[in-house]
Design an enzyme around this catalytic site. Sequence first.
Site, mmCIF file in Angstrom:
data_model
loop_
_atom_site.group_PDB
_atom_site.id
_atom_site.type_symbol
_atom_site.label_atom_id
_atom_site.label_comp_id
_atom_site.label_asym_id
_atom_site.label_seq_id
_atom_site.Cartn_x
_atom_site.Cartn_y
_atom_site.Cartn_z
ATOM 1 N N HIS A 121 0.791 -1.225 0.000
ATOM 2 C CA HIS A 121 0.000 0.000 0.000
ATOM 3 C C HIS A 121 0.836 1.295 0.000
ATOM 4 C CE1 HIS A 121 -3.886 1.939 0.369
ATOM 5 N NE2 HIS A 121 -3.261 2.831 1.127
ATOM 6 N N HIS A 174 -1.212 3.342 -8.427
ATOM 7 C CA HIS A 174 -1.831 2.708 -9.599
ATOM 8 C C HIS A 174 -1.849 3.685 -10.756
ATOM 9 C CE1 HIS A 174 -4.999 5.209 -7.955
ATOM 10 N NE2 HIS A 174 -5.567 5.167 -9.144
ATOM 11 N N CYS A 207 12.050 15.839 -32.005
ATOM 12 C CA CYS A 207 13.446 15.532 -32.367
ATOM 13 C C CYS A 207 14.242 16.835 -32.451
ATOM 14 C CB CYS A 207 13.517 14.831 -33.723
ATOM 15 S SG CYS A 207 12.951 13.128 -33.702
#
Length: 340
Positions: A121, A174, A207
């Site tokens: 947890h 999560h 890029c």
Amino acid sequence: MADAELPKRSPELRKDKINNKWVIFSPARSRRPSDLKAKSNANPNNQTSCPFCAGHEHECAPEIFRVPANSTNDWKIRVIQNLYPAVSRELGFENNRVSGQGDVAVSGFGFHDVVIESPVHHVNLSDLEPVQVGEVLLASKKRIEQLRDFDSIKYIQVFKNHGASAGASMSHSHSQIIALPIVPPTVSARLDSMTEYYKQTGKCSLCDIQPNELLIDESAHFISLVPFAATFAFEIWIIPREHSSHFHEIDREKAIDLGGLLKLMLLKMSLQLNNPPFNLLIHTSPFQDDPSYAPSTHWFIQIAPHLSGVGGFEIATGCYINPVFPEDAAKILRDVRISN
Ligand code: AMP
Ligand code: ZN
Ligand code: ZN
């Protein structure tokens, strides 16, 4: 870092050429950038019982897969269905329905999954070893590759909410994956904007980035920086060095390399800003891409700390006010030392 070392700046409007948005930089709204911190810690942890913890698997919606695949109660990551999904995997995908006034609706078909990033947890993503952060990224890649088989799925958003004001209802670490039968407008706007840059310059806009004083750090395959027109104070982008349109093209070596840089960025942000609420977003390209998008679209990760709420001006105009200049945020984040 002393703010005295930061140059005095006056307000400036900057164009975010990737998202085609304007951001207002207003240093007067935060006189001391290094004092800008979250008011309350993002995981107060007042949850008494948690279905995402090891041993509570039966309280969760069905599992899709776990990592390692053959693990039992020693699992490291679980990818599960969302108990309260925003879209439904049970529905068939129906074509557009258009009513008399020109309103458009499609069936709410899609997938909404949860990636439980640790069995424990209190463990945050940034507490995991780089290789384990890489495994979390590879779990999302695997799920995206499974969802690619559905012809009607057009776009997949991987996102993480940390802290209540960033949208989290569960404090156990999560992330979520939502697969949609449409390409959302913010995504289309980004793709169009990147394509326009390509048409004008012959180069991919990511890029072509020269981070210079906006650079925070780099790894073998990625760079991390504060974007030139950051929407949020201390916002961070992590960009693959090599051109790639889709996140799911990442391989294992790059995922683990990214795991290390992502961990470092989360630790620096947490230390500097007092564990702020944040969103972590993986910006990728739609599946059934027009092939002409390939040279201009480049996936990246955005980490957006929430140090102030969104107000009326932002809702009305789509222009955000950021009190910290990206050059100053990058310098402050570069200087945060993480002890091993
Ligand atoms: P967040 O609200 O960002 O913290 O994300 C947590 C997600 O977990 C929400 O979308 C919930 O719908 C979902 N959720 C809550 N409880 C369960 C459960 N027992 N099994 C599966 N998903 C759940
Ligand atoms: Zn838990
Ligand atoms: Zn590129």
